[in-house]
Design an enzyme around this catalytic site. Structure first.
Site, PDB file in Angstrom:
ATOM      1  N   GLU A  16       0.743  49.765 -49.666  1.00 42.22           N
ATOM      2  CA  GLU A  16       1.465  48.489 -49.756  1.00 42.22           C
ATOM      3  C   GLU A  16       2.861  48.630 -50.366  1.00 42.22           C
ATOM      4  OE1 GLU A  16      -1.267  45.926 -51.804  1.00 42.22           O
ATOM      5  OE2 GLU A  16      -2.827  46.181 -50.282  1.00 42.22           O
ATOM      6  N   GLU A  33      -9.487  47.699 -43.741  1.00 39.23           N
ATOM      7  CA  GLU A  33     -10.021  46.707 -44.683  1.00 39.23           C
ATOM      8  C   GLU A  33     -10.377  45.419 -43.936  1.00 39.23           C
ATOM      9  OE1 GLU A  33      -7.648  46.307 -48.231  1.00 39.23           O
ATOM     10  OE2 GLU A  33      -7.091  48.432 -48.222  1.00 39.23           O
TER      11      GLU A  33
END
Length: 386
Positions: free
Chosen positions: A167, A272
């Site tokens: 991220e 995810e």
């Protein structure tokens, strides 16, 4: 939508929609008795799940039963992140991560490491000295190298792939103004991949981020991966977290993510996956763990269970998603759900704590849902067409 016979019989009569037969003609498909997800998708990609300490510690027996039957890859939810595994200078907390790796080896599961470099769930001392002042670039790079060498080195040859950097991008594809970026600079990502490759040259290395169906952010991830590759460091793939809502983003945008990754010459993993069925109210659609939202009226409507109408919508959403994943199975190596059953989903507490979400294929009792049946039926249809 529901095809419970998949779970009960060797000979399964599928509808024309599921089996692709001519209209009005039933089709009989021979399938293994009571197959699992990993069996149904064995010719497409690995099917993974996120493991928590109750599972790899042996106390969640229901979860372990589901894992053994349905999953052949695993990612740790938290125990390998910097804060849990390296809480103090010179102090490593190995026991949980060791248990996670040992569980996977005992159960024949491909082990993924998550994550080496992140701005979140990282101790403050990574970024500041004993006086609370920001560390220098040289000091942070030295710490990064030592951390990566130590963690990756401990599991060398046992962890197949690492989410090296997590991220690092804003929603517009620019670099997030994290402590790593502010102090080290944009090349902190390249340095992290360099150190990980040096620590275990055989390990697969990934960049991992959410909201990559957003074109600007997707393009930023591709640029970032190219910069690592251009530096001569192998990048096994771009990982798209696939935290989706029940009605967004569009399937067209999701499909475009994999097209762009393919065109750039990379593989991909869905890392995810879940589908949020609850209303979030105002604010950006984000999977940033630091995000919090105010509770809204009627924001927790399914405490007694998911009604049939929503079960149908969830099943259709998962069917559409897996149709995209199968389309790109030549570059998708793994599809990992972020949790095993609804009770273990992080979405019960995000972005509003204390809610009851129903984001996965198995309910809180470990029973399959119509979404599971849809995903299994799609796999059977796909195997017939190959």
């Amino acid at each position: 939508m529901s095809t419970p016979a998949i779970r009960r019989h060797v000979f399964v009569a599928l509808s024309c929609v599921a089996a692709g037969c001519s209209q009005g003609t039933p089709a009989t498909v021979i399938v293994p008795v009571n197959p699992g997800l990993k069996d149904a998708y064995k010719d497409a990609f690995l099917i993974g799940t996120a493991l928590n300490p109750r599972q790899f510690g042996g106390t969640d027996t229901m979860g372990i039963r589901l894992i053994d039957k349905h999953f052949n890859a695993a990612t740790p939810e938290n125990v390998m992140k910097p804060q849990p595994i390296h809480p103090q200078p010179g102090q490593y907390n190995w026991a949980p991560a060791d248990a996670y790796v040992a569980f996977n080896e005992a159960h024949g599961i491909t082990t993924i490491g998550h994550t080496l470099v992140w701005h979140s769930q990282t101790p403050a001392w990574f970024f500041t000295d004993s006086a609370g002042k920001p560390k220098t670039r040289e000091a942070m790079l030295a710490l990064m190298k030592d951390h990566i060498y130590t963690v990756v080195g401990r599991y060398k040859g046992r962890v197949k792939g690492w989410d090296v950097v997590n991220e690092a991008l804003n929603e517009d594809g620019t670099m997030r103004q994290s402590p790593w970026f502010r102090t080290v600079g944009a090349d902190f990502v390249i340095k992290a991949f360099q150190y990980a490759h040096e620590a275990d040259p055989a390990a697969q290395l990934f960049y991992n981020d959410y909201n990559l169906a957003t074109p600007a952010k997707r393009d930023g991830a591709v640029r970032l991966a190219k910069s690592i590759r251009d530096a001569g460091i192998p990048v096994a793939g771009i990982n798209t977290q696939e935290h989706h809502k029940i009605d967004s983003p569009s399937i067209t945008l999701i499909d475009s993510t994999f097209i762009a990754i393919r065109n750039a010459g990379f593989h991909a993993n869905v890392t995810e996956l879940d589908v949020d069925v609850l209303p979030r109210g105002a604010g950006p659609n984000t999977a940033d763990v630091a995000a919090r939202a105010q509770a809204v009226a009627n924001g927790n409507p399914y405490t007694a269970g998911l009604p049939d109408s929503m079960q149908t919508k969830l099943a259709k959403r998962y069917e559409d998603l897996f149709r995209v994943y199968l389309k790109h199975a030549d570059i998708i190596d793994r599809v990992t759900f972020w949790g095993t059953d609804d009770g273990s989903s992080w979405l019960n507490g995000f972005p509003v704590p204390g809610r009851t979400n129903h984001a996965l294929l198995f309910d809180r009792k470990g029973n399959t849902k119509p979404a599971y049946d849809a995903v299994m039926a799609l796999a059977l249809k796909s195997s017939r067409s190959r």
